[in-house]
Design a protein around this motif. Structure first.
Motif, PDB file in Angstrom:
ATOM      1  N   GLY A  63       0.834  -1.213   0.000  1.00 39.24           N
ATOM      2  CA  GLY A  63       0.000   0.000   0.000  1.00 39.24           C
ATOM      3  C   GLY A  63       0.861   1.252   0.000  1.00 39.24           C
ATOM      4  N   HIS A  64       1.952   1.234   0.787  1.00 38.44           N
ATOM      5  CA  HIS A  64       2.887   2.363   0.777  1.00 38.44           C
ATOM      6  C   HIS A  64       3.481   2.529  -0.619  1.00 38.44           C
ATOM      7  N   CYS A  65       3.863   1.423  -1.237  1.00 41.59           N
ATOM      8  CA  CYS A  65       4.439   1.486  -2.593  1.00 41.59           C
ATOM      9  C   CYS A  65       3.453   2.126  -3.568  1.00 41.59           C
ATOM     10  N   CYS A  66       2.202   1.739  -3.480  1.00 43.82           N
ATOM     11  CA  CYS A  66       1.187   2.266  -4.403  1.00 43.82           C
ATOM     12  C   CYS A  66       0.946   3.755  -4.168  1.00 43.82           C
ATOM     13  N   ARG A  67       1.077   4.223  -2.923  1.00 45.09           N
ATOM     14  CA  ARG A  67       0.925   5.652  -2.649  1.00 45.09           C
ATOM     15  C   ARG A  67       2.162   6.429  -3.104  1.00 45.09           C
ATOM     16  N   ILE A  68       3.339   5.835  -2.945  1.00 39.48           N
ATOM     17  CA  ILE A  68       4.573   6.515  -3.323  1.00 39.48           C
ATOM     18  C   ILE A  68       4.683   6.636  -4.841  1.00 39.48           C
ATOM     19  N   ALA A  69       4.369   5.553  -5.550  1.00 44.08           N
ATOM     20  CA  ALA A  69       4.481   5.537  -7.019  1.00 44.08           C
ATOM     21  C   ALA A  69       3.199   4.963  -7.610  1.00 44.08           C
ATOM     22  N   PRO A  70       2.127   5.774  -7.669  1.00 44.23           N
ATOM     23  CA  PRO A  70       0.831   5.256  -8.093  1.00 44.23           C
ATOM     24  C   PRO A  70       0.792   4.724  -9.525  1.00 44.23           C
ATOM     25  N   SER A  71       1.685   5.182 -10.376  1.00 45.35           N
ATOM     26  CA  SER A  71       1.647   4.714 -11.766  1.00 45.35           C
ATOM     27  C   SER A  71       2.504   3.464 -11.980  1.00 45.35           C
ATOM     28  N   ASN A  72       3.257   3.024 -10.968  1.00 41.72           N
ATOM     29  CA  ASN A  72       4.102   1.838 -11.092  1.00 41.72           C
ATOM     30  C   ASN A  72       3.228   0.603 -10.897  1.00 41.72           C
ATOM     31  N   GLN A  73       3.114  -0.197 -11.927  1.00 40.20           N
ATOM     32  CA  GLN A  73       2.196  -1.341 -11.904  1.00 40.20           C
ATOM     33  C   GLN A  73       2.726  -2.545 -11.131  1.00 40.20           C
ATOM     34  N   VAL A  74       4.029  -2.588 -10.826  1.00 35.33           N
ATOM     35  CA  VAL A  74       4.606  -3.733 -10.114  1.00 35.33           C
ATOM     36  C   VAL A  74       3.941  -3.897  -8.753  1.00 35.33           C
ATOM     37  N   ALA A  75       3.897  -2.833  -7.982  1.00 28.93           N
ATOM     38  CA  ALA A  75       3.312  -2.912  -6.638  1.00 28.93           C
ATOM     39  C   ALA A  75       1.821  -3.218  -6.700  1.00 28.93           C
ATOM     40  N   TRP A  76       1.124  -2.639  -7.664  1.00 29.92           N
ATOM     41  CA  TRP A  76      -0.317  -2.904  -7.794  1.00 29.92           C
ATOM     42  C   TRP A  76      -0.561  -4.389  -8.085  1.00 29.92           C
ATOM     43  N   ARG A  77       0.212  -4.944  -9.004  1.00 30.76           N
ATOM     44  CA  ARG A  77       0.058  -6.357  -9.357  1.00 30.76           C
ATOM     45  C   ARG A  77       0.343  -7.237  -8.139  1.00 30.76           C
ATOM     46  N   GLU A  78       1.440  -6.964  -7.440  1.00 30.06           N
ATOM     47  CA  GLU A  78       1.790  -7.761  -6.265  1.00 30.06           C
ATOM     48  C   GLU A  78       0.761  -7.588  -5.149  1.00 30.06           C
ATOM     49  N   LEU A  79       0.192  -6.380  -5.026  1.00 33.55           N
ATOM     50  CA  LEU A  79      -0.845  -6.153  -4.005  1.00 33.55           C
ATOM     51  C   LEU A  79      -2.057  -7.044  -4.284  1.00 33.55           C
ATOM     52  N   ILE A  80      -2.443  -7.147  -5.531  1.00 34.65           N
ATOM     53  CA  ILE A  80      -3.577  -8.007  -5.897  1.00 34.65           C
ATOM     54  C   ILE A  80      -3.251  -9.466  -5.584  1.00 34.65           C
ATOM     55  N   GLU A  81      -2.025  -9.886  -5.916  1.00 32.73           N
ATOM     56  CA  GLU A  81      -1.621 -11.270  -5.636  1.00 32.73           C
ATOM     57  C   GLU A  81      -1.656 -11.554  -4.134  1.00 32.73           C
ATOM     58  N   VAL A  82      -1.120 -10.640  -3.332  1.00 26.77           N
ATOM     59  CA  VAL A  82      -1.079 -10.853  -1.881  1.00 26.77           C
ATOM     60  C   VAL A  82      -2.483 -10.846  -1.302  1.00 26.77           C
ATOM     61  N   LYS A  83      -3.335  -9.943  -1.786  1.00 23.00           N
ATOM     62  CA  LYS A  83      -4.727  -9.907  -1.297  1.00 23.00           C
ATOM     63  C   LYS A  83      -5.426 -11.229  -1.613  1.00 23.00           C
ATOM     64  N   THR A  84      -5.148 -11.796  -2.789  1.00 24.20           N
ATOM     65  CA  THR A  84      -5.728 -13.082  -3.163  1.00 24.20           C
ATOM     66  C   THR A  84      -5.218 -14.182  -2.242  1.00 24.20           C
ATOM     67  N   LEU A  85      -3.902 -14.198  -1.990  1.00 25.36           N
ATOM     68  CA  LEU A  85      -3.331 -15.192  -1.081  1.00 25.36           C
ATOM     69  C   LEU A  85      -3.903 -15.041   0.325  1.00 25.36           C
ATOM     70  N   GLU A  86      -4.055 -13.792   0.757  1.00 26.64           N
ATOM     71  CA  GLU A  86      -4.593 -13.520   2.087  1.00 26.64           C
ATOM     72  C   GLU A  86      -6.016 -14.044   2.215  1.00 26.64           C
ATOM     73  N   ALA A  87      -6.798 -13.869   1.152  1.00 25.95           N
ATOM     74  CA  ALA A  87      -8.188 -14.331   1.184  1.00 25.95           C
ATOM     75  C   ALA A  87      -8.269 -15.859   1.192  1.00 25.95           C
ATOM     76  N   GLN A  88      -7.296 -16.507   0.551  1.00 24.38           N
ATOM     77  CA  GLN A  88      -7.299 -17.966   0.470  1.00 24.38           C
ATOM     78  C   GLN A  88      -6.672 -18.626   1.689  1.00 24.38           C
TER      79      GLN A  88
END
Length: 191
Positions: A63-88
């Motif tokens: 979340g910090h990464c996404c706020r620091i560099a909102p246009s960088n897709q690496v952190a957004w992609r990894e955030l989605i992956e981690v949220k999916t893992l967290e839900a599972q």
């Protein structure tokens, strides 16, 4: 261990690649106070936490990464992956149950406690009708004279105001001066 953050980050990256996630977190421990807005610090911390299945910490760092560099897709992609893992991931038995809605209401009430509405500069009362109907003086300045306004004054019987508008129009548009003089003559006939 060296104090150059770039060398530490390189060492941490190797630890993460080799699966030594706790070692990576240990090396990053204490660096946040020196680099609170470092995208690389938060990204590496998230990856190490993810490796240790500490999904909440990983989500926070991403979340910090996404706020620091909102246009960088690496952190957004990894955030989605981690949220999916967290839900599972299965819920730990000792995990405290937190009512997310209650926590959100608590944050909202804290934010609203310090809120004060801006002061109104005008009163909410509309201008009284009697005051609205008062005509402005014939010699009042008209900031935007137009032929339509002059015609409106003629229709209302405000001939002096119409003549004043046409006079202003002659000065603003000399190429139509003859037309405006004819209109003034027409208005003078009505007086």
């Amino acid at each position: 261990m060296t104090s150059d953050p770039h060398l530490i980050f390189a060492d941490v990256s190797l630890d993460i690649k080799c699966g030594a996630f706790q070692s990576a977190l240990d090396k990053l421990n204490g660096m946040e106070r020196w680099l609170p807005e470092s995208y690389i610090f938060h990204l590496l911390s998230a990856r190490a936490a993810r490796g240790l299945k500490r999904y909440e910490a990983a989500v926070e760092h991403l979340g910090h990464c996404c706020r620091i560099a909102p246009s960088n897709q690496v952190a957004w992609r990894e955030l989605i992956e981690v949220k999916t893992l967290e839900a599972q991931a299965p819920e730990p038995e000792h995990k405290p149950v937190i009512d997310a809605l209650a926590a959100e209401f608590e944050q909202l009430s804290i934010a609203l406690a310090g809120f004060s509405p801006p002061r109104a500069t005008e009163c909410a009362d509309p201008t009284p009708l009697a005051e609205q109907k008062q005509p402005f003086p014939d010699d009042a300045s008209i900031s935007v004279p137009t032929e339509s306004l002059a015609n409106l004054f003629i229709d209302q019987g405000a001939y002096k105001k119409a003549i004043r508008v046409y006079t202003s129009l002659i000065q603003l548009n000399p190429s139509k001066a003859d037309h405006y003089r004819e209109r003034i003559d027409h208005v003078l006939e009505k007086l």
